[in-house]
Design a protein around this motif. Sequence first.
Motif, PDB file in Angstrom:
ATOM      1  N   GLN A  96       0.802  -1.220   0.000  1.00 24.94           N
ATOM      2  CA  GLN A  96       0.000   0.000   0.000  1.00 24.94           C
ATOM      3  C   GLN A  96       0.835   1.269   0.000  1.00 24.94           C
ATOM      4  OE1 GLN A  96      -3.532  -0.270   2.754  1.00 24.94           O
ATOM      5  NE2 GLN A  96      -2.359  -1.994   3.534  1.00 24.94           N
ATOM      6  N   SER A  97       2.047   1.196   0.559  1.00 25.29           N
ATOM      7  CA  SER A  97       2.815   2.415   0.790  1.00 25.29           C
ATOM      8  C   SER A  97       4.289   2.053   0.924  1.00 25.29           C
ATOM      9  CB  SER A  97       2.318   3.085   2.078  1.00 25.29           C
ATOM     10  OG  SER A  97       3.249   4.006   2.580  1.00 25.29           O
ATOM     11  N   ARG A 185       2.235  -0.399  -5.678  1.00 28.37           N
ATOM     12  CA  ARG A 185       1.444   0.042  -4.527  1.00 28.37           C
ATOM     13  C   ARG A 185      -0.013   0.263  -4.914  1.00 28.37           C
ATOM     14  NH1 ARG A 185       4.598   5.190  -3.545  1.00 28.37           N
ATOM     15  NH2 ARG A 185       5.291   4.675  -5.650  1.00 28.37           N
ATOM     16  N   THR A 187      -3.445   1.975  -5.252  1.00 28.67           N
ATOM     17  CA  THR A 187      -4.104   3.282  -5.277  1.00 28.67           C
ATOM     18  C   THR A 187      -5.514   3.075  -5.815  1.00 28.67           C
ATOM     19  OG1 THR A 187      -3.478   3.900  -7.538  1.00 28.67           O
ATOM     20  CG2 THR A 187      -1.908   4.455  -5.772  1.00 28.67           C
ATOM     21  N   ARG A 234      -3.830   4.787   4.017  1.00 29.26           N
ATOM     22  CA  ARG A 234      -2.467   4.554   3.543  1.00 29.26           C
ATOM     23  C   ARG A 234      -1.577   5.750   3.858  1.00 29.26           C
ATOM     24  NH1 ARG A 234      -5.763   3.333  -0.489  1.00 29.26           N
ATOM     25  NH2 ARG A 234      -5.124   5.143  -1.721  1.00 29.26           N
ATOM     26  N   THR A 236       2.185   8.019   4.172  1.00 26.53           N
ATOM     27  CA  THR A 236       3.479   8.286   3.550  1.00 26.53           C
ATOM     28  C   THR A 236       4.560   8.232   4.629  1.00 26.53           C
ATOM     29  OG1 THR A 236       3.365  10.672   3.942  1.00 26.53           O
ATOM     30  CG2 THR A 236       2.340   9.833   1.910  1.00 26.53           C
TER      31      THR A 236
END
Length: 302
Positions: A96-97, A185, A187, A234, A236
């Motif tokens: 995911q990240s 990843r 999105t 998700r 950063t």
Amino acid sequence: MHHLPAGLRIVLAAILIGSSTVLHVLPLFAVALFKALLPFRAVRVACNPLLTGIAESWIGFNSRMIDLFTQTRFVVDEGDVDLRRDGHYLVLANHQSWVDIPVLQKVFNRRIPLLRFFLKSQLFWIPLMGLAWWALDFPFMKRYTREQVERRPELAGRDIASTRRACEKFRSIPVSVMNFVEGTRFTVAKHAAQQSPHRHLLKPKSGGVAFVLDAMGEGLQAILDVTIVYPQGRPTMLDLFGDKVREVRLQVRERPIPREFVGGDYQGDAAFRERFQAWMSALWEEKDATIGRIASGAGPAV
């Protein structure tokens, strides 16, 4: 440190992690150069634990920074998994990240062999880290599009050969081969473009997993199936060190490697490829349901 302003905290964490990276990479290069100049088995056997130890020390420092600068809570459900530092694992996870990588390293560091990722060939040119990954025998892969192969048929199969060569290096050492099965990843845009049948996941890409099992199947003891969930969405890296990630949840399950898939011809055997894709799809359906339960707070029990 988590009481500091978010901007200052992020800058301090970046400085400390950057300094640690330089301090760890220098001895890593020295050992790797010695290993490259004396390509004998005894030298390789002696150098590999040193290289792994340096990498694990770097990961340990990064994990300590997460503990120091954030209040992120890690909730890990391992069931009855018996993790071994001398094991040989294929680790499969959703993606995911970029935060997934330090999360996986924090949870598994010094509990299983060093996680080794398949990397895009362009990543070799990242300052310091590219050479560090090379020194640690991380496999660099150059992927070719269908259009490139059509223009240059000799490129067909090169990625498979690269996978096989990389896996051959891992037969003689404890290893955890890491594969983000979705290939990229998650999105919302990618999910829509794929018309993925899963609610929380992109479609699984089975080829890479099949090639690893073909090249290393008899040398692997189990699959570690990891499900990663960020209940607040998700994040950063800035979210992580800005202390905006309140909780990370992981479920880890150990699965046997189906003997029927060891040594199969994914590329050339259509029937085998169909069976393998069906197995991966069932695994991904189960993972999608698991993510739904965890995200809703209904499970797993921890």
